[in-house]
Design a protein around this motif. Sequence first.
Motif, PDB file in Angstrom:
ATOM      1  N   UNK A 123       9.052  -1.519  -7.772  1.00 20.34           N
ATOM      2  CA  UNK A 123       7.732  -2.081  -8.064  1.00 20.34           C
ATOM      3  C   UNK A 123       7.633  -2.542  -9.508  1.00 20.34           C
ATOM      4  N   UNK A 124       8.148  -1.730 -10.412  1.00 19.61           N
ATOM      5  CA  UNK A 124       8.097  -2.084 -11.839  1.00 19.61           C
ATOM      6  C   UNK A 124       8.891  -3.363 -12.112  1.00 19.61           C
ATOM      7  N   UNK A 125      10.021  -3.492 -11.473  1.00 21.05           N
ATOM      8  CA  UNK A 125      10.852  -4.691 -11.682  1.00 21.05           C
ATOM      9  C   UNK A 125      10.147  -5.949 -11.168  1.00 21.05           C
ATOM     10  N   UNK A 126       9.552  -5.859  -9.996  1.00 24.74           N
ATOM     11  CA  UNK A 126       8.893  -7.032  -9.406  1.00 24.74           C
ATOM     12  C   UNK A 126       7.605  -7.368 -10.155  1.00 24.74           C
ATOM     13  N   UNK A 127       6.781  -6.356 -10.418  1.00 24.72           N
ATOM     14  CA  UNK A 127       5.515  -6.615 -11.103  1.00 24.72           C
ATOM     15  C   UNK A 127       5.740  -7.078 -12.531  1.00 24.72           C
ATOM     16  N   UNK A 128       6.874  -6.708 -13.100  1.00 21.39           N
ATOM     17  CA  UNK A 128       7.186  -7.154 -14.447  1.00 21.39           C
ATOM     18  C   UNK A 128       7.383  -8.652 -14.560  1.00 21.39           C
ATOM     19  N   UNK A 129       7.604  -9.296 -13.416  1.00 21.81           N
ATOM     20  CA  UNK A 129       7.757 -10.754 -13.403  1.00 21.81           C
ATOM     21  C   UNK A 129       6.413 -11.470 -13.344  1.00 21.81           C
ATOM     22  N   UNK A 130       5.341 -10.680 -13.185  1.00 19.47           N
ATOM     23  CA  UNK A 130       4.000 -11.254 -13.140  1.00 19.47           C
ATOM     24  C   UNK A 130       3.534 -11.526 -11.727  1.00 19.47           C
ATOM     25  N   UNK A 131       2.263 -11.223 -11.459  1.00 19.84           N
ATOM     26  CA  UNK A 131       1.673 -11.479 -10.146  1.00 19.84           C
ATOM     27  C   UNK A 131       0.167 -11.527 -10.302  1.00 19.84           C
ATOM     28  N   UNK A 132      -0.477 -12.173  -9.343  1.00 20.66           N
ATOM     29  CA  UNK A 132      -1.927 -12.240  -9.380  1.00 20.66           C
ATOM     30  C   UNK A 132      -2.583 -10.966  -8.879  1.00 20.66           C
ATOM     31  N   UNK A 133      -2.071 -10.458  -7.746  1.00 16.81           N
ATOM     32  CA  UNK A 133      -2.686  -9.286  -7.130  1.00 16.81           C
ATOM     33  C   UNK A 133      -1.625  -8.453  -6.413  1.00 16.81           C
ATOM     34  N   UNK A 134      -1.761  -7.146  -6.504  1.00 12.04           N
ATOM     35  CA  UNK A 134      -0.949  -6.193  -5.754  1.00 12.04           C
ATOM     36  C   UNK A 134      -1.832  -5.561  -4.705  1.00 12.04           C
ATOM     37  N   UNK A 135      -1.422  -5.634  -3.421  1.00  9.87           N
ATOM     38  CA  UNK A 135      -2.186  -5.032  -2.323  1.00  9.87           C
ATOM     39  C   UNK A 135      -1.426  -3.828  -1.803  1.00  9.87           C
ATOM     40  N   UNK A 136      -2.068  -2.669  -1.838  1.00 14.10           N
ATOM     41  CA  UNK A 136      -1.407  -1.446  -1.409  1.00 14.10           C
ATOM     42  C   UNK A 136      -2.384  -0.497  -0.738  1.00 14.10           C
ATOM     43  N   UNK A 137      -1.918   0.166   0.320  1.00 10.47           N
ATOM     44  CA  UNK A 137      -2.680   1.228   0.951  1.00 10.47           C
ATOM     45  C   UNK A 137      -2.648   2.485   0.084  1.00 10.47           C
ATOM     46  N   UNK A 138      -3.684   3.291   0.212  1.00  9.82           N
ATOM     47  CA  UNK A 138      -3.642   4.623  -0.373  1.00  9.82           C
ATOM     48  C   UNK A 138      -3.063   5.612   0.641  1.00  9.82           C
ATOM     49  N   UNK A 139      -3.569   5.587   1.875  1.00 13.10           N
ATOM     50  CA  UNK A 139      -3.044   6.411   2.963  1.00 13.10           C
ATOM     51  C   UNK A 139      -2.657   5.487   4.112  1.00 13.10           C
ATOM     52  N   UNK A 140      -1.413   5.584   4.562  1.00 17.86           N
ATOM     53  CA  UNK A 140      -0.961   4.716   5.637  1.00 17.86           C
ATOM     54  C   UNK A 140      -1.625   5.091   6.957  1.00 17.86           C
ATOM     55  N   UNK A 141      -2.067   4.087   7.695  1.00 20.03           N
ATOM     56  CA  UNK A 141      -2.792   4.352   8.935  1.00 20.03           C
ATOM     57  C   UNK A 141      -1.908   4.858  10.060  1.00 20.03           C
ATOM     58  N   UNK A 142      -0.606   4.569  10.017  1.00 17.05           N
ATOM     59  CA  UNK A 142       0.272   4.995  11.108  1.00 17.05           C
ATOM     60  C   UNK A 142       0.973   6.319  10.842  1.00 17.05           C
ATOM     61  N   UNK A 143       1.407   6.545   9.619  1.00 19.52           N
ATOM     62  CA  UNK A 143       2.174   7.764   9.354  1.00 19.52           C
ATOM     63  C   UNK A 143       1.511   8.675   8.323  1.00 19.52           C
ATOM     64  N   UNK A 144       0.356   8.298   7.802  1.00 22.50           N
ATOM     65  CA  UNK A 144      -0.396   9.186   6.923  1.00 22.50           C
ATOM     66  C   UNK A 144       0.156   9.368   5.524  1.00 22.50           C
ATOM     67  N   UNK A 145       1.181   8.616   5.161  1.00 21.87           N
ATOM     68  CA  UNK A 145       1.837   8.786   3.860  1.00 21.87           C
ATOM     69  C   UNK A 145       0.973   8.205   2.745  1.00 21.87           C
ATOM     70  N   UNK A 146       0.913   8.930   1.627  1.00 20.91           N
ATOM     71  CA  UNK A 146       0.191   8.465   0.446  1.00 20.91           C
ATOM     72  C   UNK A 146       1.125   7.640  -0.432  1.00 20.91           C
TER      73      UNK A 146
END
Length: 361
Positions: A123-146
């Motif tokens: 994530x650090x490597x990709x975001x370091x290249x610049x982006x407008x928005x990062x979309x991420x779940x907090x808790x996954x709806x299928x497996x419950x992972x944070x």
Amino acid sequence: MIYLDYQASTPLAPEAFEAMVPWLRDQFANPHSASRMGRAAKATIEVAREQIAALLPQGGRLVFTSGATEALNWALKGSRGSIVTIASEHAAVLDTVRAEGARGREVTVLPVRPDGRIDLWVARRVLGQGAGVLATMLVNNEIGVLQPVPELARIARQHGTQVLCDAVQAYGRIAVPDTCDMVAISAHKIHGPKGIGALWIRDGVTLDPLLDGGEQEHGRSGTLSPALCVGFGVAARLMKERHAADTAHVDRLWDMATERLRGWTINGSVEHRYRGNLNVRRRGLDVNRLMSDCRNVAFSAGSACASGSGRPSHVLKAIGLLDADARSSIRLGFGRYTTEAELEKGLNEIIAAADAQQLPA
């Protein structure tokens, strides 16, 4: 019917239902009308808005939507610049991102590790290249992972990237990090009514409108339903008031379920997860037959939004499961209104039906 499908939808809280009834039956005025009845409807919506916002970061505005899907679509389509997201996201994000990519927007989809969590180095490597928005779940709806959203948000902010948090499964259960710029939530995942959600937008963040019209919601057009807003507000208030009791109850149910399902494999991280979501697999299990044999138990073979597609779960594929293992997985969801007796009975039926598949013909 024993209901073990809380990630698909939760039972409506009786208090939310009772609060909604007058606004469905008697108080029917348009909340955007200047009449006395309209002003009363608007006032009760503002109370609900405050109740919902109490579980979100400070320094932003809460805009009601028809649900989390609209909120996520608006946040992504209304933002600018390239998009970074994660392979295990909900279809409401992944399909929207694909659509934006087809329109020429730059899109990056990051992989997850076998435990379902993002690798922060990647994530650090990709975001370091610049982006407008990062979309991420907090808790996954299928497996419950944070996902490590606080850490992801810190990285994103260092590079000027806005953070959209899909908090649908987390809201009211797991604290939403105050480093997010936009947060999507849904009422029917917290014992509220279907048909209403919201997008929290940090002060200073601007989005192009998704819907053109009357601007009733200061960036979102459309007449609000006071009944749905009230139900959402009461459900949010109860999530706050009952948080400790609900958490303790879910922990007890998790311990019961994992003990009974020894020998099954838990999908996703056991440590970093919401414990009201138990996604497990058993080698060689015919899940379609299992669901047919357990008609009195409501559970899921994957996301309710992808049911009937015939395809193995994209989330389970993202964590590296083979098709056979993904198709041998079930999701059990439980919460506030699940009794220990119900869970035990439901598990007994599931285990008996699964065992019967292993018997020689």
